[in-house]
Design a protein around this motif. Structure first.
Motif, mmCIF file in Angstrom:
data_model
loop_
_atom_site.group_PDB
_atom_site.id
_atom_site.type_symbol
_atom_site.label_atom_id
_atom_site.label_comp_id
_atom_site.label_asym_id
_atom_site.label_seq_id
_atom_site.Cartn_x
_atom_site.Cartn_y
_atom_site.Cartn_z
ATOM 1 N N GLU A 200 0.814 -1.106 0.124
ATOM 2 C CA GLU A 200 -0.073 -0.020 -0.072
ATOM 3 C C GLU A 200 0.892 1.399 -0.145
ATOM 4 N N ALA A 201 1.882 1.213 0.762
ATOM 5 C CA ALA A 201 2.776 2.451 0.912
ATOM 6 C C ALA A 201 3.340 2.492 -0.569
ATOM 7 N N GLU A 202 4.083 1.721 -1.139
ATOM 8 C CA GLU A 202 4.703 1.562 -2.379
ATOM 9 C C GLU A 202 3.771 2.145 -3.520
ATOM 10 N N GLU A 203 2.593 1.858 -3.608
ATOM 11 C CA GLU A 203 1.490 2.177 -4.394
ATOM 12 C C GLU A 203 1.307 3.854 -4.244
ATOM 13 N N ILE A 204 1.141 4.234 -3.057
ATOM 14 C CA ILE A 204 0.749 5.630 -2.776
ATOM 15 C C ILE A 204 1.900 6.573 -3.095
ATOM 16 N N ILE A 205 3.364 5.876 -2.818
ATOM 17 C CA ILE A 205 4.584 6.659 -3.314
ATOM 18 C C ILE A 205 4.739 6.811 -4.782
ATOM 19 N N THR A 206 4.236 5.493 -5.509
ATOM 20 C CA THR A 206 4.402 5.577 -6.890
ATOM 21 C C THR A 206 3.414 6.555 -7.600
ATOM 22 N N ALA A 207 2.155 6.681 -6.992
ATOM 23 C CA ALA A 207 1.253 7.532 -7.652
ATOM 24 C C ALA A 207 1.391 8.969 -7.200
ATOM 25 N N ALA A 208 2.039 9.317 -6.289
ATOM 26 C CA ALA A 208 2.660 10.682 -5.978
ATOM 27 C C ALA A 208 3.560 11.082 -7.065
ATOM 28 N N ARG A 209 4.304 10.164 -7.656
ATOM 29 C CA ARG A 209 5.303 10.553 -8.476
ATOM 30 C C ARG A 209 4.569 10.783 -9.757
ATOM 31 N N HIS B 284 -7.070 12.348 -6.994
ATOM 32 C CA HIS B 284 -6.360 12.859 -6.276
ATOM 33 C C HIS B 284 -6.794 14.372 -5.975
ATOM 34 N N HIS B 285 -7.768 14.644 -6.946
ATOM 35 C CA HIS B 285 -8.466 15.914 -6.762
ATOM 36 C C HIS B 285 -9.719 16.074 -6.292
ATOM 37 N N GLU B 286 -10.296 14.883 -5.676
ATOM 38 C CA GLU B 286 -11.375 14.855 -4.846
ATOM 39 C C GLU B 286 -11.250 15.495 -3.649
ATOM 40 N N ARG B 287 -12.667 15.794 -3.256
ATOM 41 C CA ARG B 287 -12.557 16.803 -2.030
ATOM 42 C C ARG B 287 -13.227 16.055 -0.925
ATOM 43 N N TYR B 288 -12.606 16.038 0.533
ATOM 44 C CA TYR B 288 -13.151 15.407 1.426
ATOM 45 C C TYR B 288 -14.922 15.620 1.844
ATOM 46 N N ASP B 289 -15.224 16.958 1.248
ATOM 47 C CA ASP B 289 -16.576 17.159 1.228
ATOM 48 C C ASP B 289 -17.361 16.771 0.319
ATOM 49 N N PRO C 187 -9.834 7.285 -1.954
ATOM 50 C CA PRO C 187 -8.717 6.272 -1.600
ATOM 51 C C PRO C 187 -7.706 7.047 -0.852
ATOM 52 N N LEU C 188 -7.236 6.294 0.132
ATOM 53 C CA LEU C 188 -6.424 7.041 1.365
ATOM 54 C C LEU C 188 -5.120 7.700 0.392
ATOM 55 N N GLY C 189 -4.580 7.083 -0.558
ATOM 56 C CA GLY C 189 -3.562 7.564 -1.154
ATOM 57 C C GLY C 189 -3.781 8.867 -1.660
ATOM 58 N N SER C 190 -5.058 9.034 -2.368
ATOM 59 C CA SER C 190 -5.495 10.256 -2.825
ATOM 60 C C SER C 190 -5.622 11.345 -2.099
ATOM 61 N N ARG C 191 -6.174 10.975 -0.696
ATOM 62 C CA ARG C 191 -6.311 12.034 0.177
ATOM 63 C C ARG C 191 -4.763 12.459 0.685
ATOM 64 N N ILE C 192 -4.089 11.569 0.656
ATOM 65 C CA ILE C 192 -2.577 12.021 1.213
ATOM 66 C C ILE C 192 -1.854 12.809 0.263
ATOM 67 N N ILE C 193 -2.118 12.425 -1.394
ATOM 68 C CA ILE C 193 -1.604 13.255 -2.322
ATOM 69 C C ILE C 193 -2.148 14.688 -2.448
ATOM 70 N N ALA C 194 -3.524 14.663 -2.206
ATOM 71 C CA ALA C 194 -4.318 15.972 -2.222
ATOM 72 C C ALA C 194 -3.371 16.914 -1.337
ATOM 73 N N VAL C 195 -3.444 16.710 -0.014
ATOM 74 C CA VAL C 195 -2.740 17.693 0.990
ATOM 75 C C VAL C 195 -1.262 17.881 0.575
ATOM 76 N N ALA C 196 -0.480 16.899 0.040
ATOM 77 C CA ALA C 196 1.008 17.345 -0.404
ATOM 78 C C ALA C 196 1.076 18.149 -1.572
ATOM 79 N N ASP C 197 0.076 17.729 -2.819
ATOM 80 C CA ASP C 197 -0.025 18.501 -3.645
ATOM 81 C C ASP C 197 -0.305 19.843 -3.575
ATOM 82 N N ALA C 198 -1.458 20.207 -2.454
ATOM 83 C CA ALA C 198 -1.794 21.420 -2.324
ATOM 84 C C ALA C 198 -0.708 22.158 -1.485
ATOM 85 N N PHE C 199 -0.032 21.675 -0.621
ATOM 86 C CA PHE C 199 1.025 22.454 0.109
ATOM 87 C C PHE C 199 2.130 22.766 -0.871
#
Length: 301
Positions: A156-165, A220-225, A239-251
């Motif tokens: 799961e961690a590997e897939e999220i990190i790959t998706a981030a790239r 990764h551009h879905e919103r929590y609301d 997906p959790l990975g999408s929620r994580i990328i959304a924060v990092a991407d926005a920052f």
């Protein structure tokens, strides 16, 4: 090194032979079981041809032991049963070990090819859009820190990190004049930008092994609301990975130079935006983990 191991195995066999002299039937049976030790060790270390040397030595030595000592019919029957088993165990273990090593090598080569492909796609995107140069790497580093902070491990961690790239790879299908436009985008232009998560999903999903990565990219551009795009997913449905990328991407977007903004926000301003939008645009747990990382690094905000 191989020679030393062979010497050790032969010495082990000699020791077993020496300690087995003048033995009765029960001890002889136990002694034949001990001979599996060098057989298994050689099979785990050497290829099939080399590993057969030890069972041969064991079989010859065992036969001589019977001939020179008891000459027992029971011992002979035990010997006849044991010898083919020695060879079977040696060949089987050696074969499956070699197959496992070959499979491991194939997996490593596949992983390397995937990384090369990822780098090629990112390079192609960054060559097209100067403002995204380094963005994928920065987001990936931030996502990696969040993943570690949240205790996500394994595949799961590997897939999220790959998706981030690869999260913005869909922008390769967006017109350059839109990506580089300094002013506010028109409704039609923004609608085209909104297509990039789906484009990225369509590109990456063609690789079966990256099916989950493609889904993370898509959302990764879905919103929590539930007011995000492309599918309007809400809360834990994203997906959790999408929620994580959304924060990092926005920052990273807020703290980097962009064609539509005169100057980037400070870290303090960006953190304030994340806090304000936690539970609205962003997953509160992810925002909390990200801010915790900043605090651990001793960055003032």
């Amino acid at each position: 090194m191989d020679g030393l191991i062979f010497m050790f195995l032969i010495l082990l066999i000699v020791l077993i032979f020496y300690t087995s002299r003048n033995i009765n039937t029960i001890y002889f049976y136990a002694y034949t079981r001990l001979l599996y030790i060098p057989v298994i060790i050689s099979a785990l270390k050497f290829d099939i041809k080399k590993s057969l040397i030890i069972p041969t030595i064991v079989s010859v030595g065992e036969f001589l032991e019977i001939y020179l000592t008891e000459k027992s019919y029971i011992f002979l029957v035990t010997f006849i049963i044991s010898v083919p088993i020695y060879y079977f165990v040696s060949v089987s273990i050696s074969y499956f070990r070699m197959q496992a090593e070959r499979l491991k090598k194939m997996m490593e080569e596949m992983q390397e090819n995937l990384r090369d492909m990822e780098n090629a796609m990112i390079s192609a995107l960054e060559a097209k859009d100067v403002y995204t140069q380094g963005h994928s790497q920065r987001v990936c580093k931030l996502v990696t820190q969040i993943v570690l902070k949240m205790g996500i491990q394994g595949k799961e961690a590997e897939e999220i990190i790959t998706a981030a790239r690869l999260h913005d790879i869909g922008k390769i299908g967006i017109r350059e004049e839109i990506l580089e436009k300094p002013g506010k985008l028109s409704y039609q232009e923004f609608a085209e930008i909104m297509d990039h998560p789906v484009m990225g999903y369509e590109i990456v999903k063609k690789l079966k092994v990256m099916e989950n990565v493609a889904k993370i990219i898509r959302h990764h551009h879905e919103r929590y609301d539930g007011k995000g795009y492309p599918d309007g997913l809400k809360g834990e449905d994203i997906p959790l990975g999408s929620r994580i990328i959304a924060v990092a991407d926005a920052f990273d977007a807020m703290t980097s130079k962009r064609p539509y903004r005169e100057s980037p926000l400070t870290i303090a301003e960006a953190v304030a935006e994340l806090r304000k939008n936690a539970g609205v645009q962003f997953d509160p747990k992810v925002v909390e983990a990200f801010i915790s990382i900043i605090e651990d690094l001793g960055i003032d905000y």
